[in-house]
Scaffold this motif. Sequence first.
Motif, PDB file in Angstrom:
ATOM      1  N   VAL A 181     -26.315  22.502  65.634  1.00  0.00           N
ATOM      2  CA  VAL A 181     -26.279  21.193  66.298  1.00  0.00           C
ATOM      3  C   VAL A 181     -27.020  21.331  67.628  1.00  0.00           C
ATOM      4  N   PRO A 182     -28.328  21.251  67.615  1.00  0.00           N
ATOM      5  CA  PRO A 182     -29.115  21.453  68.837  1.00  0.00           C
ATOM      6  C   PRO A 182     -28.702  20.518  69.967  1.00  0.00           C
ATOM      7  N   GLY A 183     -28.484  21.100  71.134  1.00  0.00           N
ATOM      8  CA  GLY A 183     -28.156  20.309  72.313  1.00  0.00           C
ATOM      9  C   GLY A 183     -26.671  20.085  72.531  1.00  0.00           C
ATOM     10  N   LEU A 184     -25.825  20.434  71.552  1.00  0.00           N
ATOM     11  CA  LEU A 184     -24.396  20.150  71.681  1.00  0.00           C
ATOM     12  C   LEU A 184     -23.753  20.945  72.806  1.00  0.00           C
ATOM     13  N   LEU A 185     -24.128  22.206  72.939  1.00  0.00           N
ATOM     14  CA  LEU A 185     -23.507  23.066  73.951  1.00  0.00           C
ATOM     15  C   LEU A 185     -23.931  22.693  75.372  1.00  0.00           C
ATOM     16  N   LYS A 186     -24.917  21.821  75.492  1.00  0.00           N
ATOM     17  CA  LYS A 186     -25.273  21.300  76.808  1.00  0.00           C
ATOM     18  C   LYS A 186     -24.319  20.187  77.226  1.00  0.00           C
ATOM     19  N   GLU A 187     -23.698  19.544  76.223  1.00  0.00           N
ATOM     20  CA  GLU A 187     -22.757  18.447  76.479  1.00  0.00           C
ATOM     21  C   GLU A 187     -21.313  18.939  76.540  1.00  0.00           C
ATOM     22  N   HIS A 188     -20.999  19.936  75.725  1.00  0.00           N
ATOM     23  CA  HIS A 188     -19.634  20.467  75.656  1.00  0.00           C
ATOM     24  C   HIS A 188     -19.710  21.989  75.613  1.00  0.00           C
ATOM     25  N   ARG A 246     -22.841  31.753  69.376  1.00  0.00           N
ATOM     26  CA  ARG A 246     -23.367  30.689  70.237  1.00  0.00           C
ATOM     27  C   ARG A 246     -24.751  30.244  69.753  1.00  0.00           C
ATOM     28  N   GLU A 247     -25.572  31.208  69.382  1.00  0.00           N
ATOM     29  CA  GLU A 247     -26.926  30.905  68.918  1.00  0.00           C
ATOM     30  C   GLU A 247     -26.905  30.113  67.613  1.00  0.00           C
ATOM     31  N   ASN A 248     -25.998  30.480  66.700  1.00  0.00           N
ATOM     32  CA  ASN A 248     -25.900  29.761  65.428  1.00  0.00           C
ATOM     33  C   ASN A 248     -25.458  28.312  65.634  1.00  0.00           C
ATOM     34  N   ILE A 249     -24.516  28.122  66.544  1.00  0.00           N
ATOM     35  CA  ILE A 249     -24.029  26.769  66.824  1.00  0.00           C
ATOM     36  C   ILE A 249     -25.133  25.926  67.453  1.00  0.00           C
ATOM     37  N   GLU A 250     -25.874  26.532  68.352  1.00  0.00           N
ATOM     38  CA  GLU A 250     -26.973  25.811  69.001  1.00  0.00           C
ATOM     39  C   GLU A 250     -28.038  25.416  67.976  1.00  0.00           C
ATOM     40  N   ALA A 251     -28.280  26.302  67.003  1.00  0.00           N
ATOM     41  CA  ALA A 251     -29.258  25.997  65.960  1.00  0.00           C
ATOM     42  C   ALA A 251     -28.710  24.953  64.984  1.00  0.00           C
TER      43      ALA A 251
END
Length: 215
Positions: free
Chosen positions: A39-46, A32-37
């Motif tokens: 594409v910053p902000g993506l996990l807030k949308e999806h 999860r941390e790698n994905i957030e780094a």
Amino acid sequence: MSKERASKYKWQMVEMPGGISTSNGNWYHTTRENIEAYVPGLLKEHSLEKIIRQADDWVQSSNGLSLFLYLLLAFIGLDPVLTFGISLVFFLFWYVNTSAFVSVIFSPLVKLLNLDGFVYVVSTAVLIYLAWQEQFTALWLGIVLFFLFKVGLLNLILKLYSSKKESSKPQLNDRVLNMLLIRYGMKEGLMPEKIQEMQDNLIKTANYHKTRNKK
């Protein structure tokens, strides 16, 4: 069937320190941390669950698409042996190039083709039709392909082969997830840093040539 028993068959995802595992037997070498780094902000949308579930659907898409291709061609009366061969060739082509076709728009369609209920209904209907038309060669070849694709035997063989031959390259799961993250990032205007840098460089180059041509 009780709710407790039915829940055992639901798709599940488990986050671990070294990656993400799913109930479909897929492993993604990220967190999860790698994905957030990435594409910053993506996990807030999806949600992460939504993205990984769609990645799973795309990883398995070669099975569903190849099976439905055979059923369609067999239904319209194409030579069964030729149809069988076309389906296998398409499977290999799609498996190798799955990441190139990943699309956020078509994710719902891919999900539908992976749904057990939909696959069983369509396959049973077409196979019954082939039996009714006395197209027994097409019927038996269809049953063979149904077993190979539904069980995922061909996928397993190719995964084992690719893991030995291309150990230094990203696996199919990771390539698919990476492309899905890029697609979602582009859709939301949250592109990965490297892609953003490429875009910025292209814009700078284009502006440079425009300025130079005006002089």
